[in-house]
Design an enzyme around this catalytic site. Structure first.
Site, mmCIF file in Angstrom:
data_model
loop_
_atom_site.group_PDB
_atom_site.id
_atom_site.type_symbol
_atom_site.label_atom_id
_atom_site.label_comp_id
_atom_site.label_asym_id
_atom_site.label_seq_id
_atom_site.Cartn_x
_atom_site.Cartn_y
_atom_site.Cartn_z
ATOM 1 N N LYS A 179 0.836 -1.211 0.000
ATOM 2 C CA LYS A 179 0.000 0.000 0.000
ATOM 3 C C LYS A 179 0.866 1.254 0.000
ATOM 4 C CE LYS A 179 -1.132 2.293 3.489
ATOM 5 N NZ LYS A 179 -1.578 2.782 4.811
ATOM 6 N N CYS A 249 -19.162 6.466 5.114
ATOM 7 C CA CYS A 249 -19.197 4.998 5.213
ATOM 8 C C CYS A 249 -18.249 4.532 6.320
ATOM 9 C CB CYS A 249 -18.819 4.381 3.872
ATOM 10 S SG CYS A 249 -19.319 2.662 3.701
ATOM 11 N N CYS A 256 -25.876 5.967 6.355
ATOM 12 C CA CYS A 256 -26.561 5.553 5.133
ATOM 13 C C CYS A 256 -27.658 6.541 4.719
ATOM 14 C CB CYS A 256 -27.151 4.157 5.302
ATOM 15 S SG CYS A 256 -25.913 2.856 5.531
ATOM 16 N N CYS A 259 -26.017 9.102 2.592
ATOM 17 C CA CYS A 259 -25.082 8.566 1.602
ATOM 18 C C CYS A 259 -25.624 8.821 0.193
ATOM 19 C CB CYS A 259 -24.865 7.070 1.818
ATOM 20 S SG CYS A 259 -23.862 6.284 0.534
ATOM 21 N N CYS A 265 -26.266 0.969 -3.174
ATOM 22 C CA CYS A 265 -25.397 0.149 -2.324
ATOM 23 C C CYS A 265 -26.157 -1.068 -1.794
ATOM 24 C CB CYS A 265 -24.869 0.983 -1.157
ATOM 25 S SG CYS A 265 -23.860 0.043 0.009
#
Length: 313
Positions: A179, A249, A256, A259, A265
């Site tokens: 990463k 998130c 939510c 969102c 989703c």
């Protein structure tokens, strides 16, 4: 003697110019090789509606830059007045500090290091206990102190105080994983060699959006994403989903209700609530229809009885 010194300086300058030209040519070659890989057909593995979801989240992030990563990400934690070589080194150090540590803490620690003098030479001359004290706020600071000292020695011995510009060489540095390596290449060298997948990207792609199927670790997620996600999105996805994971998130109690992709989703609580309400409404409608039918039947029976009575002699 003076003429020899002048000639030596010219030779050194020529050598430095040649090294810089070789470095630039190597980077150009790597970018060309990467472009050749972009012709891969990824359409068969693409998740449903991924592009709409991606572009919607990206638009939201561009209009709402309130996440810690927007002001304290690794690509911003460096001294703006430093040389390009030192900036690259400072980006590497900020990423080495970021493991198991919040962006706010990394930014504060980087400020301390920059005030102290964050160059390869100065860190090598800094006592290990002093360096440890400077970075004590970050997670695993004892181990990171050793990694940073070791890395600085490698950079001094092998890279003229610069940082590696290949994935293979970056991974040789202690404390630097995939990463970090991909993010260093993107942020320090502008080389888009792969996706930097941290815990936010891993969680959202695996558990929330279901963009990956068999990913148990961030490295698994990276490989699955790179199988279908077009390369032009690779650099953006880390910044986009890290900030989205910090603000919307979130790991616990995701928001939510606000969102922008809750209707798409598969893990959205809002979507689930709507589906439950829809089922409840359908059940209520069915009961009402049945009651109406029963009521109509009763009325019909009453009318029949009345009709029969009227017909009786």
């Amino acid at each position: 003697i003076n003429e020899k010194k002048i000639l030596n300086k010219k030779d050194n300058n020529n050598n430095n110019n040649n090294n810089n030209n070789k470095l630039k040519n190597n980077i150009i070659k790597k970018k060309k090789n990467i472009k050749k890989l972009d012709n891969v057909d990824r359409s068969k593995k693409e998740p449903k509606n991924w592009k709409i979801i991606f572009e919607t989240i990206l638009e939201y992030r561009n209009n709402n830059k309130t996440a810690p990563v927007d002001t304290m990400g690794c690509e911003r934690c460096y001294d703006e007045n430093a040389s390009e070589k030192v900036k690259r080194f400072q980006i590497l150090i900020s990423l080495m500090l970021s493991s198991q540590t919040k962006d706010q803490t990394v930014a504060q620690t980087m400020d301390k290091l920059i005030d102290h003098g964050l160059t390869v030479e100065n860190i090598l001359n800094t006592d290990e206990d002093v360096l440890n004290d400077l970075i004590h706020s970050v997670g695993f600071h004892n181990r990171k102190t050793q990694y940073i000292k070791h890395t600085c020695q490698v950079l001094r011995d092998q890279y003229d105080d610069d940082i590696p510009n290949t994935l293979k060489d970056l991974l040789k540095l202690k404390g630097v994983g995939p990463k970090m390596s991909y993010l260093v290449l993107q942020c320090a060298w502008d080389i888009n060699a792969g996706i930097g997948v941290d815990v936010h990207v891993h969680r959202i792609c695996t558990s929330r959006l279901k963009w990956t199927k068999n990913s148990k670790k961030p490295e698994d997620t990276r490989k699955e994403l790179e199988d279908w996600l077009p390369r032009e999105y690779w650099k953006t996805i880390n910044w986009m989903l890290v900030g989205f994971g910090q603000t919307i998130c979130t790991p616990r109690n995701p928001k939510c209700s606000i969102c922008p992709v809750n209707h798409l989703c598969v893990s959205s609580n809002v979507k689930k609530v709507k589906e439950v309400k829809k089922l409840m409404n359908e059940e209520n409608d069915t009961e009402e229809d049945q009651n109406q039918i029963n009521s109509n039947d009763d009325d019909s029976n009453v009318k029949k009885e009345l009709w029969v009575k009227e017909e009786e002699p």
